[in-house]
Write a protein that holds these residues in place. Structure first.
Motif, PDB file in Angstrom:
ATOM      1  N   GLU A   5       0.786  -1.213  -0.036  1.00 57.98           N
ATOM      2  CA  GLU A   5       0.010   0.045  -0.112  1.00 57.98           C
ATOM      3  C   GLU A   5       0.736   1.182  -0.005  1.00 57.98           C
ATOM      4  O   GLU A   5       2.061   1.170   0.068  1.00 57.98           O
ATOM      5  N   THR A  61       0.100   4.506   1.903  1.00 62.08           N
ATOM      6  CA  THR A  61       0.197   5.414   2.791  1.00 62.08           C
ATOM      7  C   THR A  61       1.511   5.626   3.634  1.00 62.08           C
ATOM      8  O   THR A  61       2.083   6.775   4.172  1.00 62.08           O
ATOM      9  N   ARG A  64       0.197  -7.808  -2.585  1.00 62.36           N
ATOM     10  CA  ARG A  64      -0.428  -8.550  -1.403  1.00 62.36           C
ATOM     11  C   ARG A  64      -0.450  -9.993  -1.858  1.00 62.36           C
ATOM     12  O   ARG A  64      -1.211 -10.420  -2.947  1.00 62.36           O
ATOM     13  N   GLU A 115      -2.355 -12.467  -1.509  1.00 67.20           N
ATOM     14  CA  GLU A 115      -3.645 -13.025  -1.023  1.00 67.20           C
ATOM     15  C   GLU A 115      -4.340 -14.283  -1.879  1.00 67.20           C
ATOM     16  O   GLU A 115      -3.476 -14.325  -3.087  1.00 67.20           O
ATOM     17  N   TYR A 132      -6.305  -9.546  -6.458  1.00 70.65           N
ATOM     18  CA  TYR A 132      -5.199 -10.036  -7.172  1.00 70.65           C
ATOM     19  C   TYR A 132      -3.833  -9.967  -6.225  1.00 70.65           C
ATOM     20  O   TYR A 132      -4.024  -9.323  -5.133  1.00 70.65           O
ATOM     21  N   GLN A 145      -3.906   0.705  -7.574  1.00 71.99           N
ATOM     22  CA  GLN A 145      -4.374   1.611  -6.783  1.00 71.99           C
ATOM     23  C   GLN A 145      -4.395   2.904  -7.210  1.00 71.99           C
ATOM     24  O   GLN A 145      -3.138   3.362  -7.747  1.00 71.99           O
ATOM     25  N   GLU A 163      -3.353  11.527  -0.419  1.00 70.88           N
ATOM     26  CA  GLU A 163      -3.050  11.568   1.168  1.00 70.88           C
ATOM     27  C   GLU A 163      -3.032  13.213   1.364  1.00 70.88           C
ATOM     28  O   GLU A 163      -2.401  13.680   0.399  1.00 70.88           O
ATOM     29  N   ARG A 221     -10.863  -1.242   9.842  1.00 72.84           N
ATOM     30  CA  ARG A 221     -10.073  -1.334   8.548  1.00 72.84           C
ATOM     31  C   ARG A 221      -9.115  -2.500   8.864  1.00 72.84           C
ATOM     32  O   ARG A 221      -8.742  -2.859   9.931  1.00 72.84           O
ATOM     33  N   TYR A 224      -3.013   1.624  11.241  1.00 76.17           N
ATOM     34  CA  TYR A 224      -2.581   3.053  11.659  1.00 76.17           C
ATOM     35  C   TYR A 224      -3.556   4.075  11.515  1.00 76.17           C
ATOM     36  O   TYR A 224      -3.471   5.295  12.078  1.00 76.17           O
ATOM     37  N   TYR A 225      -4.794   3.782  11.765  1.00 78.38           N
ATOM     38  CA  TYR A 225      -6.138   4.586  11.686  1.00 78.38           C
ATOM     39  C   TYR A 225      -6.345   5.169  12.980  1.00 78.38           C
ATOM     40  O   TYR A 225      -6.326   4.349  14.102  1.00 78.38           O
ATOM     41  N   ALA A 269     -15.464  -3.705  -1.337  1.00 78.50           N
ATOM     42  CA  ALA A 269     -15.055  -2.513  -1.256  1.00 78.50           C
ATOM     43  C   ALA A 269     -14.361  -1.818  -2.663  1.00 78.50           C
ATOM     44  O   ALA A 269     -13.387  -2.480  -3.063  1.00 78.50           O
ATOM     45  N   LEU A 270     -14.835  -0.783  -2.878  1.00 80.12           N
ATOM     46  CA  LEU A 270     -14.241   0.053  -3.944  1.00 80.12           C
ATOM     47  C   LEU A 270     -13.000   0.608  -3.764  1.00 80.12           C
ATOM     48  O   LEU A 270     -11.918   0.676  -4.192  1.00 80.12           O
ATOM     49  N   GLY A 327      -9.263   0.673  -5.727  1.00 75.65           N
ATOM     50  CA  GLY A 327      -8.701  -0.493  -6.629  1.00 75.65           C
ATOM     51  C   GLY A 327      -9.078  -0.142  -7.810  1.00 75.65           C
ATOM     52  O   GLY A 327     -10.387  -0.153  -8.298  1.00 75.65           O
TER      53      GLY A 327
END
Ligand code: HAM
Length: 423
Positions: free
Chosen positions: A85, A87, A116, A118, A125, A130, A134, A261, A265-266, A283-284, A311
């Motif tokens: 990611e 961030t 990732r 996954e 994927y 993405q 920020e 999430r 870090y949130y 989730a879009l 994504g």
């Protein structure tokens, strides 16, 4: 390769039916950049790999992303991962280049590949893409609300419908620690009824239990204490202000106290945008505020910030479902068809002149017959074909054929560019 794909020029040629051709990607990227421009957001580009330590400290060592989904390698004694990611990398860059000294809020965007490991499925994927933004340097709720407005404006630019914006506040680490204890206490008498995964989550990060998909666990979750009860007054006030600002912008949302999430870090505002077109991976896009990330990765003081990421592959599924994904490459302006060696040489040089004048030009690079060259020009939908042979060369002229009407005319080769541009 598992969980990866190739983007080919034409839509429909990839074996992965969800992945459109590169014209569609370019079109999507251009629309996204146009929305970023309107919000006065500028692009940042960071490396595709980062030190493992940065990512682990930034995202949280206990998250699924860090604990099981990293593509990792070592070089000269340093451990790296392909970025899962952006961030944490963007905050690293902000701190490293001391962008705070510029003053104001840094409004940064990015588009790129992320990784990732996954289990692949529809919309999921191992190398995915993405776009995101920020805003670094403001704790004002306007920053949160504008970030959400920016995200929504992107989907609006594509005309996507059937979306749901979920909103929550996660408060501060203190309130979350108290909440974690409360959840552990609440679930303790029910441990026997939990799945193995949920038992592990309860141990390491009980908040993750809130988004369980297991039916009987959901019933338990419905009765569990709510994080809202543990959130401080300040955090509530901040959240209230974000909601008021969104109302003012006419942006519809649903409050979801169970929204947690997958990244650690949130703080305060979190949100997720869902689409009814996506299936299980609904989730879009998602994001939120992460005021303490800077401290996690080595800053002395917190740096208030908020962001989102979305994504591309899921955007395309939604576009496809609504028949909105139809971008194609434009046909060449003109195709050159040459008969004989001398004409082929002339065409090869002339193509260069026409291109220098800004025209998109198709030529034969295989020494094919005139018939085959005409067929190729047709296949490429060239509106205009320039035909040249020895006879035309001797006369310093060429034949221009307009493909829609079949009309042909002879043009002096000195007037060629003007003639093509005039048609
Ligand atoms: P995330 O929720 O992990 O957040 O990812 C954001 C979006 O990336 C997801 O909603 C989904 O559309 C897409 N995505 C994630 N993983 C995959 C995958 N394996 N395959 C396809 N698409 C995927 C973040 O990444 C945070 N950095 C968002 C953020 C920015 N928070 C603050 N600023």
């Amino acid at each position: 390769m598992k969980g990866t794909f190739d983007v080919l020029p034409d839509t429909g040629t990839s074996r992965d039916s969800d992945i459109p051709g590169s014209a569609q990607w370019l079109d999507a990227e251009a629309r996204i950049r146009e929305v970023m421009r309107r919000f006065n957001v500028r692009e940042i580009r960071t490396p595709i790999f980062e030190p493992t330590g940065l990512i682990a400290r930034g995202i949280g060592a206990l998250t699924d992303v860090v604990s099981k989904e990293m593509f990792a390698f070592e070089r000269e004694g340093v451990d790296y991962v392909l970025r899962p990611e952006n961030t944490a990398p963007v905050m690293r860059a902000y701190l490293q280049h001391n962008l705070a000294q510029i003053g104001g809020v840094q409004k940064l965007s990015y588009i790129g590949p992320f990784f990732r490991a996954e289990q692949p499925q529809k919309g999921r994927y191992r190398q995915f893409h993405q776009f995101g933004a920020e805003y670094i340097g403001s704790e004002d709720p306007r920053s949160d609300a504008e970030m959400i407005a920016l995200m929504m404006a992107v989907y609006e630019a594509f005309g996507i419908t059937g979306m749901r914006l979920r909103l929550n506040t996660l408060g501060s680490p203190d309130s979350r620690a108290a909440y974690r204890d409360a959840l552990r206490q609440y679930f303790a008498p029910h441990v026997g009824a939990l799945t193995e995964t949920s038992r592990q989550r309860l141990d390491k990060n009980p908040l993750r239990l809130l988004d369980t998909k297991v039916e009987h666990e959901r019933a338990l979750v419905a009765e569990a204490p709510r994080l809202t009860e543990f959130v401080s007054e300040d955090d509530h006030a901040h959240y209230g202000e974000v909601k008021r600002l969104l109302d003012g912008l006419g942006i519809a949302f649903v409050e979801d106290p169970l929204l947690v999430r997958g990244l650690d870090y949130y703080t305060r505002t979190t949100f997720e945008l869902e689409s009814d077109k996506l299936g299980a991976q609904s989730a879009l896009a998602g994001g939120g505020r992460y005021d303490l990330l800077a401290v996690e990765i080595g800053a002395k003081k917190p740096v208030p910030a908020v962001g989102f990421a979305a994504g591309f592959e899921r955007l395309f599924i939604a576009l496809h479902a609504e028949h909105l994904a139809d971008a194609q490459y434009a046909a060449p302006d003109v195709a050159l068809v040459a008969l004989g060696e001398r004409a082929a040489d002339w065409a090869f040089r002339t193509a260069q002149d026409l291109r220098a004048a800004g025209l998109a030009v198709a030529t034969d690079l295989k020494g094919r017959s005139m018939k085959a060259q005409m067929r190729e020009a047709n296949r490429q939908n060239a509106p205009l074909v320039l035909i040249v042979g020895d006879h035309e060369l001797d006369q310093n002229e060429v034949v221009l054929k307009q493909m829609d009407t079949g009309e042909q005319r002879t043009v002096a080769d000195a007037d060629l560019i003007a003639a093509i541009q005039g048609i």
